[in-house]
Design an enzyme around this catalytic site. Structure first.
Site, PDB file in Angstrom:
ATOM      1  N   GLY A 168      -6.756 -20.324   1.586  1.00 31.97           N
ATOM      2  CA  GLY A 168      -8.063 -19.687   1.664  1.00 31.97           C
ATOM      3  C   GLY A 168      -8.867 -20.234   2.820  1.00 31.97           C
ATOM      4  O   GLY A 168      -8.309 -20.710   3.816  1.00 31.97           O
ATOM      5  N   PHE A 208      -3.501 -24.758  -2.016  1.00 32.85           N
ATOM      6  CA  PHE A 208      -4.605 -23.813  -1.901  1.00 32.85           C
ATOM      7  C   PHE A 208      -4.455 -23.028  -0.607  1.00 32.85           C
ATOM      8  O   PHE A 208      -4.222 -23.610   0.460  1.00 32.85           O
ATOM      9  CB  PHE A 208      -5.955 -24.543  -1.895  1.00 32.85           C
ATOM     10  CG  PHE A 208      -7.105 -23.660  -1.481  1.00 32.85           C
ATOM     11  CD1 PHE A 208      -7.638 -22.731  -2.364  1.00 32.85           C
ATOM     12  CD2 PHE A 208      -7.651 -23.741  -0.202  1.00 32.85           C
ATOM     13  CE1 PHE A 208      -8.694 -21.907  -1.973  1.00 32.85           C
ATOM     14  CE2 PHE A 208      -8.703 -22.921   0.204  1.00 32.85           C
ATOM     15  CZ  PHE A 208      -9.226 -22.004  -0.697  1.00 32.85           C
ATOM     16  N   LEU A 256      -2.911 -27.507   1.999  1.00 32.12           N
ATOM     17  CA  LEU A 256      -4.006 -26.577   2.255  1.00 32.12           C
ATOM     18  C   LEU A 256      -3.602 -25.626   3.372  1.00 32.12           C
ATOM     19  O   LEU A 256      -3.315 -26.064   4.483  1.00 32.12           O
ATOM     20  CB  LEU A 256      -5.274 -27.327   2.652  1.00 32.12           C
ATOM     21  CG  LEU A 256      -5.796 -28.380   1.665  1.00 32.12           C
ATOM     22  CD1 LEU A 256      -7.029 -29.073   2.236  1.00 32.12           C
ATOM     23  CD2 LEU A 256      -6.123 -27.753   0.315  1.00 32.12           C
ATOM     24  N   GLU A 257      -3.558 -24.342   3.062  1.00 28.67           N
ATOM     25  CA  GLU A 257      -3.285 -23.305   4.057  1.00 28.67           C
ATOM     26  C   GLU A 257      -4.606 -22.601   4.332  1.00 28.67           C
ATOM     27  O   GLU A 257      -5.063 -21.794   3.529  1.00 28.67           O
ATOM     28  CB  GLU A 257      -2.225 -22.333   3.544  1.00 28.67           C
ATOM     29  CG  GLU A 257      -0.884 -22.978   3.213  1.00 28.67           C
ATOM     30  CD  GLU A 257      -0.180 -23.569   4.425  1.00 28.67           C
ATOM     31  OE1 GLU A 257      -0.635 -23.323   5.568  1.00 28.67           O
ATOM     32  OE2 GLU A 257       0.808 -24.283   4.231  1.00 28.67           O
ATOM     33  N   LEU A 258      -5.235 -22.920   5.448  1.00 25.93           N
ATOM     34  CA  LEU A 258      -6.596 -22.477   5.719  1.00 25.93           C
ATOM     35  C   LEU A 258      -6.608 -21.433   6.827  1.00 25.93           C
ATOM     36  O   LEU A 258      -5.831 -20.499   6.783  1.00 25.93           O
ATOM     37  CB  LEU A 258      -7.460 -23.703   6.030  1.00 25.93           C
ATOM     38  CG  LEU A 258      -7.370 -24.804   4.943  1.00 25.93           C
ATOM     39  CD1 LEU A 258      -8.177 -26.030   5.331  1.00 25.93           C
ATOM     40  CD2 LEU A 258      -7.778 -24.284   3.580  1.00 25.93           C
TER      41      LEU A 258
END
Length: 475
Positions: free
Chosen positions: A196, A194, A217-219
């Protein structure tokens, strides 16, 4: 372009099962992976004009040059990098077993995991969908992609492009909004990526947890630029301006705020204003300046400025005199804006800005600046500016971020051999290049025993020489 209907939520599980069954029946070998990547490269290259038109339509306006740099160049370079290194990445890696297990040998075998789910965002809707897809295909997986509903034309472009390149049981695309995204996150993928916001990342991780689906997770977060007292302001301003106002600040690793030595704060503000004038003129018809993606995001950004003014914080709007505000809002043109010395309680310092507002803060010692960075969550990116190696080392040693570009901004993202990913609230895991290949692989440890092995002797009764041997090995 007629927008395609959303994917029925009821179809998601069946599509994932179709992808998984086909993968299990014939796991992609080197020849297939390479052929897939070549077809994707050639088809994507041929459709760059259509990509550009779709993105510009979704944003209302975005610079074609920024599309070419951030979407086309990055994606094609990632494919070429994978093609150049694929055979080496797939090769088993030797691993030592240590003298206690001699004469055995060991290796690590990169094995595909199955079906990779990808939830991609709207801010770079092609790059952040296709770059992880390239890694997943290179690693020998099938892919189920769910692009953002906020860029419907680009999502449709991706669906049509990928349908032309891949069989439907190798890559599939689901279209839809938050409800479909939530159901997609809950599918029993073999790996889920993901990209976001941190808030949505928490929901994705929670949805994946019942299946124990591995997640990347790439936040985001509040990425600081720290300008040390020895660094030339004009150069710092130019590079910070690129890192802030590229894509109108809608970049997860974009500069979120600037820290500069107190004596030069006003000079940096003037240098940033000069950069804005040189880049965008008087902002009456900015062809090279991207619009905000939708009205909701525009209103969020405007609320940060309202909050700052209500607190008595200085807001510098070089292109806004009040007469153009309504017209700008109608076309979602949010001019670059500086906010000078906001407090930690200001909304602009409480949230990732993800837009063209730049807080400028001063510090009186490097220790003070580092302490201020460390008061916030660990960011996805950090940008120290100094020509003093000792100062840079001090900053790197006393802070922690997902990635760093020293004396510039953004560029570590494009270096394929550098892992890209955050830490804690800014992300889990890393992608790009071999790191992406490894993220979507099971790095399978394999131990090969010889016909004769000393371990054959290590069995009861533990007496005499066996007792002595075990005590020796345990020292």
């Amino acid at each position: 372009m007629d927008i395609l209907a959303d994917t029925p939520i009821a179809d998601l599980a069946a599509t994932r099962e179709r992808l998984r069954t086909a993968w299990q029946a014939r796991k992609p070998d080197y020849a297939q992976r390479r052929a897939d990547l070549i077809r994707l490269r050639d088809a994507f290259r041929a459709h760059i004009p259509q990509m550009d038109a779709a993105i510009r339509a979704d944003f209302g306006h975005r610079s074609s040059h920024e599309n070419l740099l951030s979407e086309a160049m990055i994606t094609l370079a990632e494919i070429e990098h994978a093609l150049s290194h694929l055979r080496a990445w797939m090769r088993p890696r030797r691993a030592a077993v240590g003298w206690r297990f001699w004469p055995a040998r060991a290796q690590i075998r990169p094995e595909p995991v199955g079906v990779v789910g990808i939830l991609s965002p709207w801010n770079y809707p092609v790059n952040l969908a296709l770059v992880p897809l390239v890694s997943a295909i290179a690693a020998g997986n099938h892919v189920y992609l769910k692009p953002s509903e906020h860029t419907p034309r680009t999502s449709q472009f991706l669906r049509e492009l990928l349908a032309d390149v891949f069989p439907e049981d190798r890559v599939a695309v689901a279209l839809g909004g938050p409800e479909l995204g939530a159901a997609f996150s809950a599918l029993p993928f073999d790996h889920l990526l993901f990209t976001g916001s941190t808030a949505v990342g928490r929901k994705v991780m929670a949805a994946a947890a019942p299946n124990l689906t591995p997640v990347t997770l790439e936040l985001g977060g509040k990425a600081p630029a720290l300008v040390c007292a020895d660094y030339p302001l004009d150069q710092a301003a130019a590079r910070i301006a690129t890192g802030k106002w590229f894509n109108a600040g809608q970049t997860c690793i974009g500069v979120d705020y600037v820290l500069v030595d107190h004596a030069r704060r006003d000079a940096l503000v003037e240098a940033l204003l000069a950069q804005l004038k040189a880049r965008y003129g008087d902002m009456t018809a900015p062809q090279d300046y991207t619009r905000i993606i939708n009205a909701s995001q525009y209103a969020r950004l405007a609320s940060y400025l309202d909050d700052a003014r209500a607190r008595g914080v200085q807001v510098v709007e070089p292109f806004e005199d009040g007469s153009t505000r309504e017209a700008n809002a109608a076309q979602r043109l949010f001019p670059p804006t500086l906010v000078i010395e906001p407090g930690d309680d200001a909304q602009v310092m409480q949230h990732e800005i993800f837009g063209p507002i730049l807080p400028v803060l001063s510090y009186r010692s490097l220790d003070e600046a580092i302490a201020r960075i460390n008061r916030l969550d660990r960011p996805l990116a950090l940008y120290p500016f100094s020509r003093d190696a000792a100062q840079v080392d001090k900053i790197l040693a006393q802070t922690l971020a997902g990635g760093v570009t020293v004396n510039d901004t953004l560029l570590h993202f494009g270096a394929h051999d550098l892992p890209f990913g955050g830490i804690g609230p800014s992300g889990i895991g890393a992608i790009h290049g071999r790191n992406g290949f490894d993220a979507f692989s099971k790095l399978l440890p394999v131990f090969y025993q010889r016909p004769w092995a000393g371990s054959d002797l290590l069995k009861p009764p533990y007496k005499g020489k066996i007792d002595a041997m075990i005590r020796f090995l345990a020292k």
